[in-house]
Design a protein around this motif. Structure first.
Motif, PDB file in Angstrom:
ATOM      1  N   GLU A  55      -8.619  -4.459   0.319  1.00 36.96           N
ATOM      2  CA  GLU A  55      -8.324  -3.848  -0.989  1.00 36.96           C
ATOM      3  C   GLU A  55      -9.301  -4.331  -2.056  1.00 36.96           C
ATOM      4  O   GLU A  55      -9.707  -3.580  -2.933  1.00 36.96           O
ATOM      5  CB  GLU A  55      -6.882  -4.144  -1.422  1.00 36.96           C
ATOM      6  CG  GLU A  55      -5.805  -3.522  -0.552  1.00 36.96           C
ATOM      7  CD  GLU A  55      -6.012  -2.034  -0.297  1.00 36.96           C
ATOM      8  OE1 GLU A  55      -6.436  -1.329  -1.231  1.00 36.96           O
ATOM      9  OE2 GLU A  55      -5.773  -1.589   0.843  1.00 36.96           O
ATOM     10  N   GLN A  56      -9.660  -5.600  -1.968  1.00 34.45           N
ATOM     11  CA  GLN A  56     -10.612  -6.128  -2.950  1.00 34.45           C
ATOM     12  C   GLN A  56     -11.972  -5.428  -2.800  1.00 34.45           C
ATOM     13  O   GLN A  56     -12.659  -5.158  -3.779  1.00 34.45           O
ATOM     14  CB  GLN A  56     -10.758  -7.641  -2.786  1.00 34.45           C
ATOM     15  CG  GLN A  56      -9.494  -8.394  -3.198  1.00 34.45           C
ATOM     16  CD  GLN A  56      -9.558  -9.881  -2.875  1.00 34.45           C
ATOM     17  OE1 GLN A  56     -10.623 -10.449  -2.681  1.00 34.45           O
ATOM     18  NE2 GLN A  56      -8.390 -10.517  -2.814  1.00 34.45           N
ATOM     19  N   GLU A  98     -15.169   4.989  10.737  1.00 33.09           N
ATOM     20  CA  GLU A  98     -14.635   5.379   9.414  1.00 33.09           C
ATOM     21  C   GLU A  98     -13.482   6.397   9.540  1.00 33.09           C
ATOM     22  O   GLU A  98     -13.373   7.322   8.751  1.00 33.09           O
ATOM     23  CB  GLU A  98     -15.760   5.925   8.524  1.00 33.09           C
ATOM     24  CG  GLU A  98     -16.865   4.894   8.333  1.00 33.09           C
ATOM     25  CD  GLU A  98     -18.002   5.371   7.442  1.00 33.09           C
ATOM     26  OE1 GLU A  98     -18.130   4.832   6.341  1.00 33.09           O
ATOM     27  OE2 GLU A  98     -18.738   6.269   7.863  1.00 33.09           O
ATOM     28  N   LYS A  99     -12.662   6.194  10.562  1.00 32.57           N
ATOM     29  CA  LYS A  99     -11.580   7.164  10.810  1.00 32.57           C
ATOM     30  C   LYS A  99     -10.199   6.540  10.654  1.00 32.57           C
ATOM     31  O   LYS A  99      -9.193   7.165  10.992  1.00 32.57           O
ATOM     32  CB  LYS A  99     -11.706   7.703  12.236  1.00 32.57           C
ATOM     33  CG  LYS A  99     -12.782   8.759  12.385  1.00 32.57           C
ATOM     34  CD  LYS A  99     -12.679   9.382  13.751  1.00 32.57           C
ATOM     35  CE  LYS A  99     -13.779  10.396  13.958  1.00 32.57           C
ATOM     36  NZ  LYS A  99     -14.178  10.475  15.353  1.00 32.57           N
ATOM     37  N   GLN A 142       0.834  -1.200   0.000  1.00 34.93           N
ATOM     38  CA  GLN A 142       0.000   0.000   0.000  1.00 34.93           C
ATOM     39  C   GLN A 142       0.874   1.258   0.000  1.00 34.93           C
ATOM     40  O   GLN A 142       0.520   2.271  -0.574  1.00 34.93           O
ATOM     41  CB  GLN A 142      -0.902  -0.032   1.232  1.00 34.93           C
ATOM     42  CG  GLN A 142      -2.370   0.097   0.901  1.00 34.93           C
ATOM     43  CD  GLN A 142      -2.796  -0.754  -0.276  1.00 34.93           C
ATOM     44  OE1 GLN A 142      -2.573  -1.960  -0.296  1.00 34.93           O
ATOM     45  NE2 GLN A 142      -3.383  -0.129  -1.268  1.00 34.93           N
ATOM     46  N   GLY A 143       2.055   1.142   0.626  1.00 37.84           N
ATOM     47  CA  GLY A 143       2.944   2.305   0.724  1.00 37.84           C
ATOM     48  C   GLY A 143       3.414   2.807  -0.638  1.00 37.84           C
ATOM     49  O   GLY A 143       3.753   3.977  -0.801  1.00 37.84           O
ATOM     50  N   ASP A 144       3.434   1.929  -1.648  1.00 39.06           N
ATOM     51  CA  ASP A 144       3.947   2.328  -2.966  1.00 39.06           C
ATOM     52  C   ASP A 144       3.191   3.529  -3.517  1.00 39.06           C
ATOM     53  O   ASP A 144       3.779   4.430  -4.117  1.00 39.06           O
ATOM     54  CB  ASP A 144       3.801   1.178  -3.974  1.00 39.06           C
ATOM     55  CG  ASP A 144       4.573  -0.057  -3.539  1.00 39.06           C
ATOM     56  OD1 ASP A 144       5.442   0.079  -2.664  1.00 39.06           O
ATOM     57  OD2 ASP A 144       4.284  -1.156  -4.065  1.00 39.06           O
ATOM     58  N   PHE A 145       1.883   3.526  -3.309  1.00 35.56           N
ATOM     59  CA  PHE A 145       1.072   4.593  -3.911  1.00 35.56           C
ATOM     60  C   PHE A 145       1.321   5.921  -3.205  1.00 35.56           C
ATOM     61  O   PHE A 145       1.312   6.978  -3.822  1.00 35.56           O
ATOM     62  CB  PHE A 145      -0.399   4.187  -3.873  1.00 35.56           C
ATOM     63  CG  PHE A 145      -0.604   2.853  -4.542  1.00 35.56           C
ATOM     64  CD1 PHE A 145      -0.549   2.745  -5.922  1.00 35.56           C
ATOM     65  CD2 PHE A 145      -0.755   1.687  -3.788  1.00 35.56           C
ATOM     66  CE1 PHE A 145      -0.674   1.511  -6.547  1.00 35.56           C
ATOM     67  CE2 PHE A 145      -0.878   0.460  -4.398  1.00 35.56           C
ATOM     68  CZ  PHE A 145      -0.838   0.362  -5.781  1.00 35.56           C
ATOM     69  N   ILE A 146       1.598   5.825  -1.904  1.00 36.31           N
ATOM     70  CA  ILE A 146       1.918   7.042  -1.148  1.00 36.31           C
ATOM     71  C   ILE A 146       3.290   7.561  -1.589  1.00 36.31           C
ATOM     72  O   ILE A 146       3.485   8.748  -1.805  1.00 36.31           O
ATOM     73  CB  ILE A 146       1.887   6.738   0.366  1.00 36.31           C
ATOM     74  CG1 ILE A 146       0.464   6.311   0.729  1.00 36.31           C
ATOM     75  CG2 ILE A 146       2.330   7.943   1.176  1.00 36.31           C
ATOM     76  CD1 ILE A 146       0.313   5.694   2.092  1.00 36.31           C
ATOM     77  N   GLY A 205      -8.777  11.188   1.874  1.00 37.48           N
ATOM     78  CA  GLY A 205      -7.842  12.107   2.509  1.00 37.48           C
ATOM     79  C   GLY A 205      -6.421  11.605   2.577  1.00 37.48           C
ATOM     80  O   GLY A 205      -6.077  10.543   2.070  1.00 37.48           O
ATOM     81  N   GLU A 206      -5.597  12.414   3.227  1.00 34.76           N
ATOM     82  CA  GLU A 206      -4.170  12.138   3.302  1.00 34.76           C
ATOM     83  C   GLU A 206      -3.898  10.793   3.965  1.00 34.76           C
ATOM     84  O   GLU A 206      -2.969  10.074   3.614  1.00 34.76           O
ATOM     85  CB  GLU A 206      -3.511  13.277   4.102  1.00 34.76           C
ATOM     86  CG  GLU A 206      -2.020  13.284   4.032  1.00 34.76           C
ATOM     87  CD  GLU A 206      -1.432  14.291   5.018  1.00 34.76           C
ATOM     88  OE1 GLU A 206      -0.240  14.162   5.311  1.00 34.76           O
ATOM     89  OE2 GLU A 206      -2.184  15.185   5.493  1.00 34.76           O
ATOM     90  N   TYR A 207      -4.719  10.460   4.973  1.00 38.28           N
ATOM     91  CA  TYR A 207      -4.460   9.219   5.718  1.00 38.28           C
ATOM     92  C   TYR A 207      -5.196   8.029   5.124  1.00 38.28           C
ATOM     93  O   TYR A 207      -5.185   6.941   5.679  1.00 38.28           O
ATOM     94  CB  TYR A 207      -4.807   9.408   7.199  1.00 38.28           C
ATOM     95  CG  TYR A 207      -3.938  10.452   7.839  1.00 38.28           C
ATOM     96  CD1 TYR A 207      -2.592  10.185   8.091  1.00 38.28           C
ATOM     97  CD2 TYR A 207      -4.439  11.714   8.121  1.00 38.28           C
ATOM     98  CE1 TYR A 207      -1.768  11.163   8.633  1.00 38.28           C
ATOM     99  CE2 TYR A 207      -3.625  12.691   8.661  1.00 38.28           C
ATOM    100  CZ  TYR A 207      -2.287  12.417   8.913  1.00 38.28           C
ATOM    101  OH  TYR A 207      -1.467  13.376   9.430  1.00 38.28           O
ATOM    102  N   ARG A 208      -5.868   8.279   4.016  1.00 33.89           N
ATOM    103  CA  ARG A 208      -6.562   7.215   3.291  1.00 33.89           C
ATOM    104  C   ARG A 208      -7.435   6.395   4.224  1.00 33.89           C
ATOM    105  O   ARG A 208      -7.386   5.165   4.261  1.00 33.89           O
ATOM    106  CB  ARG A 208      -5.543   6.341   2.545  1.00 33.89           C
ATOM    107  CG  ARG A 208      -4.710   7.194   1.575  1.00 33.89           C
ATOM    108  CD  ARG A 208      -3.413   6.568   1.230  1.00 33.89           C
ATOM    109  NE  ARG A 208      -3.604   5.415   0.354  1.00 33.89           N
ATOM    110  CZ  ARG A 208      -3.912   5.526  -0.928  1.00 33.89           C
ATOM    111  NH1 ARG A 208      -4.080   6.696  -1.473  1.00 33.89           N
ATOM    112  NH2 ARG A 208      -4.048   4.447  -1.646  1.00 33.89           N
TER     113      ARG A 208
END
Ligand code: ADP
Length: 718
Positions: free
Chosen positions: A456-457, A410-411, A323-327, A468-471
């Motif tokens: 992710e699916q 949802e946080k 997941q970090g790759d996209f960030i 947002g920034e923290y996805r």
């Protein structure tokens, strides 16, 4: 010249446009065979073909490759001396050069245009034509100069070639080059010989090694995001004894060139690189491309994986993502603003969806580029190869995950939610009191990674979205439907037989079997011959040719010429060395050659070679079944997704194997009778005289089938 016996898809149409002098825009995927679309017509047309190409290294490779095939081609570029250039000018004036490669900025000088006006031009071809469009991924301002060609040569057709798919870019190419009602020829973007696999990154070093282990001694590329990772990965592989080199923008020009040359010349097997590597690499035998992290767009992924298997032999594309790759990509591109920033975010999101998607990868890629994908099972990706299996109760599983997202209000992001579901003791979770939630530990029986995958699916299927920034994860309207049991997502997990099947699948049988030992032997010879001539080994012969040689094992010059990829020039230059190597190897190993193949009636009848049924590859057995039902070669080729030439070999083998004495329905009785009437005068290993006797009106394939039947007749009558 080339020794090919058929067209790749759309090549015929593309060549037709050139021969008829109609402007064209040809879009074929990497490895689709774009070069031949203008090279072959250049050989039969009057005058000089001018090829515009962006990179000196590309031009050099093309010119060297053409010369190897006995075609007079030249390039002019800034690295040449004046006397070299003068020499080429003389040869051009004498009409001794058929193809001239030139960079756009040089072509569009007044001097060059004036010079070309003195000559007779056949057509102008623009390679990598997307470079003219700033909508493309590789805009080069100097390509814009090419707009003047229309005025400079109003009567000469201009043809554009690219692998870039979008319609927008295509239209822009036609406009910028000012083409007249061009023929748009667009091939399928599917690369059926590439096997795609996408796996969450765990222990990436060992994941990489697993792939390499399946390709000992073969060429591969590993892409990383940062220079640091490139250097670390390359050092790691070197320490393990692999022949690997790094490639990134932090190296000097000299180092980069050296590493690229070593790779192209098979002196190293692996290049570990950033995106900086690839443009201008035409190496056809790259057998795997690994992404050690997700690329920044599906377009980049398609382009980078596209460097595998250009020779159309099977190749593996493995993507290990986190997941970090996209960030990381977002940070790297943080200077982008406005529309460009929006475009970047969209691209990253689509890439992320592709990674998390659980359906056929071939379909996903083809549809991404706006085309339809036919067929249900590609048999060449993790989703279709049963490396993933469907979760038995996806609705309940999804509801557990979604309700956990609701419970944490949802946080929080995916990792956190997965940890709660898994029952992690991490301080943050305890501090937030989330160990008291009813969903805490609800999925403790599954590995954390599996839960991450399902999240992710669910994002990819629109049940969850990231914000947002923290996805942070939020439940979408579709997610709410799922919670109410009104919509069921499809969730996959790695199949239990995963490891074994992935290794086996990576070696999927796409072609008739060949002798691997002989292949290695010929590869060594190829390396020696190429080294002596200072050209890359693939320019002597590609792997397809070496495999075909290891399959047919010809012992005569005529047999050699029938092999895929052997033209007249190469036959003259290399036949002796390769035939000697084949005979030597086959004698030492007790291997049969084409001499042992069935012969026509006049030849002494050799006892039927008893075949071990297991020797017949899975594809051959499959083909046998179709032929048994009387299907045509074309139909079988289509059904099995094989080349016509391969399918014809299956047919010849089928006829021999089954002892059939009549060639119908594949060859009509009248033609068969004509061949039968004279065949006794021509021993089979010399098909060419027979071919010439019929004034080339009966193909080699038909002759081969007829002779196989005649031989079967004779065996039966004995
Ligand atoms: P592209 O420029 O579209 O990426 P190339 O022109 O480099 O592709 O061709 C890829 C490979 O396919 C080359 O090795 C080329 O010689 C081979 N090739 C092209 N056309 C044919 C054909 N009709 N039959 C067999 N091989 C072909």
């Amino acid at each position: 010249h080339w020794g090919y016996d058929g067209f790749r898809p759309q090549q015929r149409e593309a060549m037709q446009a050139v021969l008829e002098g109609r402007d064209s825009v040809v879009v074929l995927p990497t490895g689709g065979g774009k070069s031949l679309c203008y090279q072959a017509p250049a050989m039969v047309m009057d005058g000089l073909a001018v090829i515009v190409s962006p990179l000196i290294s590309l031009m050099k490779d093309q010119v060297d490759g053409l010369r190897e095939c006995g075609i007079s081609a030249a390039a002019v570029n800034s690295s040449m001396s004046n006397s070299e250039r003068a020499q080429i000018a003389t040869e051009l004036r004498q009409g001794r050069i058929k193809l001239l490669y030139v960079a756009p900025e040089r072509l569009c000088t007044e001097r060059m245009l004036d010079f070309l006006h003195e000559l007779k031009l056949a057509f102008i071809a623009v390679d990598e034509a997307h470079c003219i469009s700033n909508w493309g991924h590789d805009f080069r301002p100097e390509f814009r100069l090419l707009g003047q060609l229309r005025d400079a040569f109003p009567d000469i057709a201009v043809h554009a070639y690219t692998a870039t798919a979008t319609e927008h870019v295509r239209a822009d190419i036609a406009e910028q080059l000012r083409l007249h009602e061009p023929e748009f020829i667009v091939g399928s973007f599917d690369r059926p010989n590439l096997q795609y696999r996408v796996v969450r990154r765990q222990q990436v070093r060992s994941q990489i090694r697993d792939v390499i282990a399946r390709h000992q001694g073969e060429s591969g590329i590993i892409y990383c995001i940062s220079r640091r990772e490139v250097d670390a990965t390359a050092a790691d592989l070197l320490a393990d004894g692999y022949r690997a080199v790094p490639y990134h923008a932090g190296l000097t020009d000299e180092q980069r060139h050296r590493h690229q040359d070593q790779f192209v010349n098979d002196q190293v097997d692996i290049v570990v690189a950033t995106v900086a590597f690839g443009m201008g690499i035409d190496k056809p035998d790259v057998r795997y491309v690994i992404h050690a992290a997700a690329p920044k767009s599906v377009e980049h992924y398609q382009q980078e994986t596209g460097r595998a298997g250009r020779d159309s032999l099977p190749a593996e594309c493995a993507l290990f993502y986190g997941q970090g790759d996209f960030i990381t990509w977002q940070k790297i591109q943080s200077e982008l603003e406005g529309e460009a920033a929006e475009h970047m975010r969209r691209s990253l999101k689509l890439m992320e969806q592709y990674c998390a998607s659980v359906s056929c990868r071939h379909r996903a890629l083809v549809e991404h580029f706006g085309q339809d994908y036919d067929g249900d099972n590609c048999a060449a990706c993790d989703a279709c190869l049963d490396q993933l299996e469907v979760v038995e109760e996806p609705l309940i599983l999804a509801q557990k995950i979604l309700s956990c997202v609701v419970r944490v209000k949802e946080k929080f992001g995916g990792q956190y939610v997965a940890q709660v579901l898994h029952g992690s003791q991490e301080a943050r979770i305890l501090e937030n009191g989330h160990d008291k939630l009813s969903t805490y530990k609800l999925l403790s029986e599954f590995p954390l990674n599996a839960i991450r995958d399902w999240i992710e699916q669910l994002v990819a299927q629109g049940c969850l979205e990231k914000d947002g920034e923290y996805r942070t994860l939020g439940v979408t309207p579709r997610g709410r439907q799922t919670l109410k049991g009104e919509w069921t997502p499809r969730l996959l997990q790695p199949a239990r037989k995963n490891a074994a099947s992935s290794a086996a699948a990576a070696k999927t049988d796409h072609e008739a079997p060949f002798d691997a030992g002989l292949f290695e032997h010929l590869r060594q010879l190829r390396r020696e011959l190429a080294g002596a001539k200072h050209i890359p080994p693939f320019m002597v012969f590609g792997d397809v040719t070496l495999r075909d040689l290891s399959r047919r094992r010809p012992t005569t010059a005529a047999g050699f010429r029938e092999v895929h990829g052997v033209g007249e020039r190469k036959a003259a230059e290399y036949a002796d060395r390769f035939l000697a190597a084949i005979v030597e190897y086959c004698t030492a190993q007790g291997l049969t050659t084409d001499e042992d193949a069935p012969r026509p009636p006049v030849a002494p009848v050799a006892p039927e070679r008893t075949r071990d049924p297991s020797e017949r590859g899975a594809s051959q057995v499959m083909a046998d079944r179709w032929f048994e039902q009387g299907l045509s070669v074309e139909a079988v080729a289509e059904t099995m997704g094989r080349a016509l030439s391969t399918t014809r070999q299956y047919l010849a083998d089928y006829v021999r194997h089954t002892g059939r004495t009549s060639p119908e329905p594949w060859l009509d009785a009248a033609t068969f009778d004509r061949i039968a009437a004279v065949a006794t005068d021509y021993p089979e290993e010399r098909l060419k005289p027979l071919f010439e006797y019929f004034e080339e009106a009966i193909s080699y394939d038909d002759l081969r089938i007829a002779l196989a039947c005649l031989r079967n007749r004779q065996t039966k009558s004995l």
